[in-house]
Design an enzyme around this catalytic site. Structure first.
Site, PDB file in Angstrom:
ATOM      1  N   LYS A  42       4.212  38.851 -26.281  1.00 55.97           N
ATOM      2  CA  LYS A  42       4.420  37.685 -27.118  1.00 55.97           C
ATOM      3  C   LYS A  42       3.126  36.919 -27.380  1.00 55.97           C
ATOM      4  CE  LYS A  42       9.236  37.785 -26.331  1.00 55.97           C
ATOM      5  NZ  LYS A  42       9.890  38.381 -27.481  1.00 55.97           N
TER       6      LYS A  42
ATOM      7  N   ASP B  34       8.163  39.661 -14.773  1.00 56.11           N
ATOM      8  CA  ASP B  34       8.236  39.895 -16.209  1.00 56.11           C
ATOM      9  C   ASP B  34       7.943  38.566 -16.896  1.00 56.11           C
ATOM     10  OD1 ASP B  34       8.867  40.272 -18.850  1.00 56.11           O
ATOM     11  OD2 ASP B  34      10.747  41.318 -18.484  1.00 56.11           O
TER      12      ASP B  34
ATOM     13  N   TYR C 289      16.803  40.492 -19.003  1.00 56.79           N
ATOM     14  CA  TYR C 289      16.529  41.587 -19.936  1.00 56.79           C
ATOM     15  C   TYR C 289      15.050  41.918 -19.863  1.00 56.79           C
ATOM     16  CZ  TYR C 289      16.000  44.042 -24.419  1.00 56.79           C
ATOM     17  OH  TYR C 289      15.716  44.960 -25.402  1.00 56.79           O
TER      18      TYR C 289
END
Length: 420
Positions: free
Chosen positions: A267, A239, A144
């Site tokens: 994050k 990613d 994802y």
């Protein structure tokens, strides 16, 4: 365990917010029951509106490497608030954060700050297409990369949790620009490049998957993808929204010794506030406006509050490398228990308890998990004050605030589930 206040808030939220939540997995659809509404966090724990305390292994889905409300971050935010919350103009903190990111992640020579992981991956893909003049992207099933239209093909995270194969609202033409392949299959990547190598702009991959649960790369997989992209003139995008600054200061690329062309971060880079970034080789990054023709912009990009939190977090991690030793030790302790029918995957402070007996190396093996059994396990742990991700297909995280006592309690509760 009392949950009446969470139930009341959930009912109230559902009247105005789709599903009662602002991100799908929070709704507990993957495990059933009522989501806990959180009042506050401190160290390794969160406290819900009913006063229940939980050892937190969600850690805001990864950003809280130091735990909740670390003093260095809270103090940096207090100071930033005194100066203002948003200017829509450059600040020195943005340049400082860019310098720290480049120092920690050697493959990043230039970096652009944005607000979310989705924005970072969307922008990195646009840049890859603009740089190469090609249109196709390879991604991997179960990975994802945010809710970018072209990347929601066979995606993980909430789509895996809710059983949504491919989302509505994405034009077929967008989906056709994406080639979805099995994660960890070198042969599949080789075949894709053999068939359409001159049209592939980029391969985007979570070097350690966190969005179908924690799934590490098999030996040689990332190296092969690096060699294939270089040979065919495509870009390799890591990613590292989850893995960046978590599995190592320099992320998964440091851990595995692989340098991508572009990296997306988020994050931990924002210290728990909304901030993400994408960066890479200077010759590629110079294609972004205002230097080049690839346009990307954002009013709140480089927001001073998020930058302050990110700076405080990265400075702390750089000054205290022993944090990574603590994360490794606590995570190893957490994942040392074994049980027939359960496979535990872990890399650094990322982990998943898969309720399946066989190894989990890709989406096909992950989805064999017994989600009903996992849901019972989730609620058993919740009742005993342990807050895990409310989905079989999400990674868990350990923070520097988790104590040996926290880990012992968690392992004892897990063992008791199987003994019951």
């Amino acid at each position: 365990m009392k949950t009446s206040q969470s139930e009341a808030w959930f009912e109230r939220a559902q009247a105005r917010i789709p599903g009662g939540v602002n991100s799908p997995v929070r709704a507990f659809r993957g495990v059933g029951g009522v989501p806990r509404f959180i009042a506050r966090g401190e160290g390794s724990r969160i406290f819900d509106v009913d006063g229940n305390s939980y050892i937190d292994y969600v850690c805001s889905w990864g950003p809280l490497a130091l735990g909740h409300r670390p003093p260095a971050v809270i103090e940096a935010l207090r100071e930033a608030l005194e100066r203002g919350t948003s200017f829509g103009a450059p600040t020195g903190g943005e340049a400082e954060l860019a310098e720290l990111i480049a120092e920690a992640v050697p493959s990043i020579e230039m970096v652009r700050l944005v607000n979310s992981g989705t924005e970072a991956t969307m922008s990195a893909l646009r840049l890859a297409r603009g740089f190469t003049g090609r249109d196709l992207t390879i991604k991997f099933e179960g990975c994802y990369h945010g809710h970018v239209d072209s990347l929601l093909v066979k995606a993980g995270s909430g789509m895996a949790t809710l059983g949504i194969a491919d989302t509505a609202g994405v034009p077929q033409a967008f989906a056709e620009t994406t080639i979805a392949l099995p994660f960890n299959s070198i042969a599949a990547v080789e075949a894709a490049f053999a068939a359409r190598g001159d049209r592939i702009a980029a391969v985007i991959v979570e070097p350690i998957v966190g969005n179908m649960g924690c799934v590490p790369p098999v030996p040689g997989f990332l190296k092969a993808v690096r060699e294939l992209t270089a040979r065919h003139g495509a870009l390799l995008i890591f990613d590292e929204v989850m893995t960046g600054f978590r599995v190592a200061l320099g992320g998964a690329q440091q851990l595995f010794g692989i340098q991508p062309d572009l990296t997306t971060l988020g994050k931990i880079a924002g210290g728990g506030l909304p901030l993400a970034a994408y960066g890479g080789r200077a010759e590629i990054m110079r294609k972004i406006a205002p230097l080049g023709p690839v346009y990307q912009a954002g009013t709140l990009s480089g927001n001073p509050l998020a930058v302050a939190a990110g700076l405080a977090t990265l400075r702390y991690l750089m000054a205290h490398p022993e944090v990574y030793e603590t994360l490794e030790a606590r995570s190893a302790q957490l994942c040392a228990w074994t049980q027939p029918g359960v496979t535990i995957n872990r890399v650094g402070s990322m982990f998943t308890f898969f309720f399946t007996p066989g190894p989990v190396t890709d989406w096909d093996s992950a989805k064999r998990s017994d989600t009903g059994r996992f849901a019972k396990f989730f609620h058993w742990m919740l009742e005993r004050g342990v807050y895990l991700a409310p989905s079989q297909f999400e990674a868990g995280f350990v923070s520097g605030s988790h104590t040996e006592a926290d880990i012992r309690h968690t392992v004892e509760a897990a063992r008791a589930f199987f003994a019951a």
